[in-house]
Design a protein around this motif. Structure first.
Motif, PDB file in Angstrom:
ATOM      1  N   GLU A  30       0.836  -1.201   0.000  1.00 22.55           N
ATOM      2  CA  GLU A  30       0.000   0.000   0.000  1.00 22.55           C
ATOM      3  C   GLU A  30       0.869   1.248   0.000  1.00 22.55           C
ATOM      4  OE1 GLU A  30      -1.986  -2.558   3.312  1.00 22.55           O
ATOM      5  OE2 GLU A  30      -0.053  -2.489   2.309  1.00 22.55           O
ATOM      6  N   GLU A  31       1.988   1.195   0.674  1.00 25.60           N
ATOM      7  CA  GLU A  31       2.901   2.337   0.701  1.00 25.60           C
ATOM      8  C   GLU A  31       3.391   2.664  -0.710  1.00 25.60           C
ATOM      9  OE1 GLU A  31       7.298   3.491   2.398  1.00 25.60           O
ATOM     10  OE2 GLU A  31       6.078   2.103   3.598  1.00 25.60           O
ATOM     11  N   HIS A  32       3.702   1.648  -1.490  1.00 31.15           N
ATOM     12  CA  HIS A  32       4.136   1.872  -2.873  1.00 31.15           C
ATOM     13  C   HIS A  32       3.005   2.499  -3.689  1.00 31.15           C
ATOM     14  CE1 HIS A  32       7.015  -1.582  -1.879  1.00 31.15           C
ATOM     15  NE2 HIS A  32       7.742  -0.479  -1.951  1.00 31.15           N
ATOM     16  N   LEU A  33       1.764   2.064  -3.436  1.00 32.08           N
ATOM     17  CA  LEU A  33       0.618   2.662  -4.132  1.00 32.08           C
ATOM     18  C   LEU A  33       0.504   4.144  -3.782  1.00 32.08           C
ATOM     19  CD1 LEU A  33      -2.053  -0.170  -3.690  1.00 32.08           C
ATOM     20  CD2 LEU A  33      -0.972   0.536  -5.842  1.00 32.08           C
ATOM     21  N   LEU A  34       0.651   4.468  -2.492  1.00 31.14           N
ATOM     22  CA  LEU A  34       0.569   5.860  -2.065  1.00 31.14           C
ATOM     23  C   LEU A  34       1.673   6.700  -2.695  1.00 31.14           C
ATOM     24  CD1 LEU A  34      -0.425   8.256  -0.408  1.00 31.14           C
ATOM     25  CD2 LEU A  34       0.907   7.358   1.518  1.00 31.14           C
ATOM     26  N   LEU A  35       2.891   6.219  -2.658  1.00 33.84           N
ATOM     27  CA  LEU A  35       4.002   6.987  -3.222  1.00 33.84           C
ATOM     28  C   LEU A  35       3.827   7.187  -4.728  1.00 33.84           C
ATOM     29  CD1 LEU A  35       6.919   5.426  -1.161  1.00 33.84           C
ATOM     30  CD2 LEU A  35       5.879   7.691  -0.865  1.00 33.84           C
ATOM     31  N   ARG A  58       4.930  16.513   1.554  1.00 31.63           N
ATOM     32  CA  ARG A  58       5.329  15.185   1.079  1.00 31.63           C
ATOM     33  C   ARG A  58       6.491  14.610   1.884  1.00 31.63           C
ATOM     34  NH1 ARG A  58       5.665  12.604  -4.704  1.00 31.63           N
ATOM     35  NH2 ARG A  58       6.908  10.783  -4.178  1.00 31.63           N
ATOM     36  N   GLU A  59       7.510  15.431   2.147  1.00 29.45           N
ATOM     37  CA  GLU A  59       8.665  14.951   2.916  1.00 29.45           C
ATOM     38  C   GLU A  59       8.253  14.449   4.288  1.00 29.45           C
ATOM     39  OE1 GLU A  59      12.375  17.097   3.450  1.00 29.45           O
ATOM     40  OE2 GLU A  59      12.222  17.774   1.369  1.00 29.45           O
ATOM     41  N   ALA A  60       7.383  15.186   4.949  1.00 29.04           N
ATOM     42  CA  ALA A  60       6.914  14.782   6.275  1.00 29.04           C
ATOM     43  C   ALA A  60       6.108  13.482   6.193  1.00 29.04           C
ATOM     44  CB  ALA A  60       6.065  15.887   6.902  1.00 29.04           C
ATOM     45  N   LEU A  61       5.313  13.348   5.152  1.00 28.43           N
ATOM     46  CA  LEU A  61       4.526  12.124   4.954  1.00 28.43           C
ATOM     47  C   LEU A  61       5.448  10.934   4.724  1.00 28.43           C
ATOM     48  CD1 LEU A  61       1.791  10.697   4.558  1.00 28.43           C
ATOM     49  CD2 LEU A  61       1.876  11.412   2.173  1.00 28.43           C
ATOM     50  N   GLU A  62       6.433  11.100   3.862  1.00 32.35           N
ATOM     51  CA  GLU A  62       7.388  10.021   3.607  1.00 32.35           C
ATOM     52  C   GLU A  62       8.177   9.676   4.862  1.00 32.35           C
ATOM     53  OE1 GLU A  62       9.791  10.449   0.090  1.00 32.35           O
ATOM     54  OE2 GLU A  62       8.046  10.928  -1.148  1.00 32.35           O
ATOM     55  N   SER A  63       8.490  10.682   5.667  1.00 32.66           N
ATOM     56  CA  SER A  63       9.188  10.444   6.932  1.00 32.66           C
ATOM     57  C   SER A  63       8.317   9.632   7.882  1.00 32.66           C
ATOM     58  CB  SER A  63       9.580  11.783   7.550  1.00 32.66           C
ATOM     59  OG  SER A  63      10.243  11.589   8.756  1.00 32.66           O
ATOM     60  N   GLY A 158      -4.517   1.055   8.914  1.00 33.46           N
ATOM     61  CA  GLY A 158      -3.109   0.711   8.784  1.00 33.46           C
ATOM     62  C   GLY A 158      -2.228   1.936   8.745  1.00 33.46           C
ATOM     63  N   VAL A 159      -0.972   1.698   8.512  1.00 33.75           N
ATOM     64  CA  VAL A 159       0.050   2.739   8.554  1.00 33.75           C
ATOM     65  C   VAL A 159      -0.192   3.811   7.498  1.00 33.75           C
ATOM     66  CG1 VAL A 159       2.512   3.170   8.186  1.00 33.75           C
ATOM     67  CG2 VAL A 159       1.782   1.245   9.596  1.00 33.75           C
ATOM     68  N   VAL A 160      -0.566   3.418   6.281  1.00 32.86           N
ATOM     69  CA  VAL A 160      -0.755   4.398   5.210  1.00 32.86           C
ATOM     70  C   VAL A 160      -1.915   5.328   5.536  1.00 32.86           C
ATOM     71  CG1 VAL A 160      -1.392   4.672   2.777  1.00 32.86           C
ATOM     72  CG2 VAL A 160       0.343   2.998   3.426  1.00 32.86           C
ATOM     73  N   ALA A 161      -3.034   4.770   5.960  1.00 37.08           N
ATOM     74  CA  ALA A 161      -4.193   5.606   6.321  1.00 37.08           C
ATOM     75  C   ALA A 161      -3.851   6.508   7.500  1.00 37.08           C
ATOM     76  CB  ALA A 161      -5.401   4.730   6.650  1.00 37.08           C
ATOM     77  N   GLU A 162      -3.112   5.982   8.456  1.00 39.64           N
ATOM     78  CA  GLU A 162      -2.707   6.775   9.616  1.00 39.64           C
ATOM     79  C   GLU A 162      -1.807   7.939   9.189  1.00 39.64           C
ATOM     80  OE1 GLU A 162      -1.367   5.188  13.734  1.00 39.64           O
ATOM     81  OE2 GLU A 162       0.447   5.396  12.515  1.00 39.64           O
ATOM     82  N   ALA A 163      -0.829   7.667   8.331  1.00 40.03           N
ATOM     83  CA  ALA A 163       0.077   8.721   7.867  1.00 40.03           C
ATOM     84  C   ALA A 163      -0.691   9.779   7.077  1.00 40.03           C
ATOM     85  CB  ALA A 163       1.202   8.125   7.030  1.00 40.03           C
ATOM     86  N   LEU A 164      -1.607   9.337   6.219  1.00 44.34           N
ATOM     87  CA  LEU A 164      -2.418  10.292   5.461  1.00 44.34           C
ATOM     88  C   LEU A 164      -3.276  11.142   6.403  1.00 44.34           C
ATOM     89  CD1 LEU A 164      -3.455   8.091   2.407  1.00 44.34           C
ATOM     90  CD2 LEU A 164      -2.209  10.261   2.300  1.00 44.34           C
ATOM     91  N   ALA A 165      -3.914  10.507   7.371  1.00 43.64           N
ATOM     92  CA  ALA A 165      -4.764  11.232   8.319  1.00 43.64           C
ATOM     93  C   ALA A 165      -3.948  12.244   9.119  1.00 43.64           C
ATOM     94  CB  ALA A 165      -5.479  10.258   9.254  1.00 43.64           C
ATOM     95  N   ASP A 166      -2.729  11.857   9.510  1.00 46.21           N
ATOM     96  CA  ASP A 166      -1.850  12.777  10.246  1.00 46.21           C
ATOM     97  C   ASP A 166      -1.503  14.011   9.420  1.00 46.21           C
ATOM     98  OD1 ASP A 166      -1.830  11.069  12.417  1.00 46.21           O
ATOM     99  OD2 ASP A 166       0.209  10.311  12.050  1.00 46.21           O
ATOM    100  N   HIS A 167      -1.650  13.916   8.106  1.00 40.60           N
ATOM    101  CA  HIS A 167      -1.337  15.030   7.212  1.00 40.60           C
ATOM    102  C   HIS A 167      -2.592  15.620   6.582  1.00 40.60           C
ATOM    103  CE1 HIS A 167       2.559  13.152   7.810  1.00 40.60           C
ATOM    104  NE2 HIS A 167       3.034  14.361   7.608  1.00 40.60           N
ATOM    105  N   GLY A 168      -3.735  15.379   7.229  1.00 39.77           N
ATOM    106  CA  GLY A 168      -4.979  16.025   6.821  1.00 39.77           C
ATOM    107  C   GLY A 168      -5.769  15.330   5.733  1.00 39.77           C
TER     108      GLY A 168
END
Length: 190
Positions: A30-35, A58-63, A158-168
């Motif tokens: 899923e991370e590859h799909l997001l990137l 983007r940098e913060a999201l990738e981090s 999961g991690v991808v949804a969490e990272a996206l949510a953390d970035h709005g």
């Protein structure tokens, strides 16, 4: 299902394969799909990222994704649950990396790839694409676009949804950016 993918959606899957290859991963996640979605220029998904300010972060999201990968793919909720049991994930990660090197818990490196060299989708990536289909059908769309993949990534825990949510970029926020208030309106052009 892939015959119903738009050119943008196909570009996301192709981009995810390329991302997986560059990372020397044995699977497409899923991370590859997001990137790959973040790499996509133009279209509704790109518009949603810009509207929500994700493109600027983007940098913060990738981090965030890197940190999650280093802790073995655990979400913050997983980490919190383990902390409630007295398990300090950060300490475990530090000890494992001290012995085995940085990123040891990230796993999925080339040396584990099948002999054929082909990369397959992880269960999570497959489920994301199936969810994208369901979202498209639920919206009565005839094709599956990159925007449906983005919505699916925000909808699956999961991690991808969490990272996206953390970035709005929650499901609701993305749906609003794509289709207007309530998600039932006409799609916005990107």
């Amino acid at each position: 299902m892939f015959e119903r993918f738009t050119e943008d959606a196909r570009a996301v899957v192709t981009g995810a394969v390329a991302r997986s290859e560059r990372a020397e991963a044995s699977t497409i996640t899923e991370e590859h799909l997001l990137l790959a979605l973040l790499d996509l220029q133009g279209g509704r998904a790109s518009f949603a990222f810009r509207a929500l300010g994700v493109s600027d972060r983007r940098e913060a999201l990738e981090s965030s994704l890197d940190r999650a990968r280093r802790r073995g793919g655990l979400t913050k909720a997983d980490e919190g649950a383990l902390a409630g049991l007295g398990i300090d994930v950060a300490e475990i990660v530090a000890r494992v990396e001290e012995v085995h090197g940085e990123g040891a818990l990230a796993g999925d490196r080339r040396n584990r790839r099948w002999w054929s060299g082909h990369r397959s989708l992880t269960r999570g990536a497959k489920d994301t694409l199936v969810k994208a289909l369901r979202i498209a059908v639920g919206r009565r769309d005839r094709v599956i676009g990159a925007e449906h993949i983005l919505l699916a990534l925000t909808a699956r825990p999961g991690v991808v949804a969490e990272a996206l949510a953390d970035h709005g970029a929650t499901y609701t926020a993305v749906e609003r950016a794509l289709f207007g208030t309530g998600g039932g309106g006409a799609a916005l052009a990107g």
